[in-house]
Design a protein around this motif. Structure first.
Motif, PDB file in Angstrom:
ATOM      1  N   ALA A 296      -7.557   1.461   6.573  1.00 14.21           N
ATOM      2  CA  ALA A 296      -6.543   1.976   6.529  1.00 14.21           C
ATOM      3  C   ALA A 296      -5.896   1.878   7.154  1.00 14.21           C
ATOM      4  N   GLY A 297      -5.769   1.619   8.605  1.00 14.89           N
ATOM      5  CA  GLY A 297      -4.688   1.340   9.379  1.00 14.89           C
ATOM      6  C   GLY A 297      -4.233  -0.598   9.020  1.00 14.89           C
ATOM      7  N   ALA A 298      -5.111  -1.574   8.378  1.00 16.77           N
ATOM      8  CA  ALA A 298      -4.416  -2.623   7.461  1.00 16.77           C
ATOM      9  C   ALA A 298      -4.037  -2.787   6.915  1.00 16.77           C
ATOM     10  N   VAL A 299      -4.108  -1.437   6.311  1.00 18.86           N
ATOM     11  CA  VAL A 299      -2.415  -1.312   4.758  1.00 18.86           C
ATOM     12  C   VAL A 299      -2.286  -0.864   4.844  1.00 18.86           C
ATOM     13  N   ALA A 300      -1.691   0.249   6.400  1.00 22.33           N
ATOM     14  CA  ALA A 300      -0.289   0.986   7.062  1.00 22.33           C
ATOM     15  C   ALA A 300       0.713  -0.751   6.885  1.00 22.33           C
ATOM     16  N   GLU A 301      -0.735  -1.361   7.889  1.00 19.81           N
ATOM     17  CA  GLU A 301       0.073  -2.636   8.566  1.00 19.81           C
ATOM     18  C   GLU A 301       0.531  -3.548   7.776  1.00 19.81           C
ATOM     19  N   PHE A 302       0.240  -3.701   6.377  1.00 14.19           N
ATOM     20  CA  PHE A 302       0.243  -4.321   5.403  1.00 14.19           C
ATOM     21  C   PHE A 302       1.401  -3.937   4.643  1.00 14.19           C
ATOM     22  N   GLU A 303       1.866  -2.678   4.227  1.00 11.85           N
ATOM     23  CA  GLU A 303       2.855  -2.373   3.397  1.00 11.85           C
ATOM     24  C   GLU A 303       4.585  -2.832   5.198  1.00 11.85           C
ATOM     25  N   GLU A 304       3.605  -2.241   6.230  1.00  7.46           N
ATOM     26  CA  GLU A 304       5.206  -2.877   6.458  1.00  7.46           C
ATOM     27  C   GLU A 304       5.792  -4.156   6.285  1.00  7.46           C
TER      28      GLU A 304
END
Length: 90
Positions: free
Chosen positions: A51-59
């Motif tokens: 979930a954290g990885a997804v959030a970072e790649f969204e950024e």
């Protein structure tokens, strides 16, 4: 268990957590650096925080929308996240 634990046979230890702390510090100083967000996303994925990885790649994609490899990486992370949410674990 995160990828790092599976690969190295145990807790990735303080070096991964120290790297995460260093990235967080760098991001506080330079929040618009998409490459730092990409590095953090990859590290979070290695630690099992999809979930954290997804959030970072969204950024990453928000900051650098014209980078096709980052869009592809985000799509792959989202697909893995969706599969995990649906009950499978990839």
């Amino acid at each position: 268990m995160g990828k790092a634990e599976a690969k190295f046979g145990g807790d990735p230890g303080p070096s991964f957590r120290a790297a995460l702390a260093d990235l967080d510090g760098a991001l506080r100083a330079m929040p618009g650096q998409w490459a730092l967000h990409a590095s953090k996303g990859l590290l979070l994925d290695s630690l099992g925080d999809l979930a954290g990885a997804v959030a970072e790649f969204e950024e990453v994609v928000r900051l650098n929308p014209g980078h096709p490899k980052m869009k592809k990486a985000l799509a792959a992370f989202r697909a893995r996240w969706a599969a995990r949410q649906a009950g499978g674990k990839k």
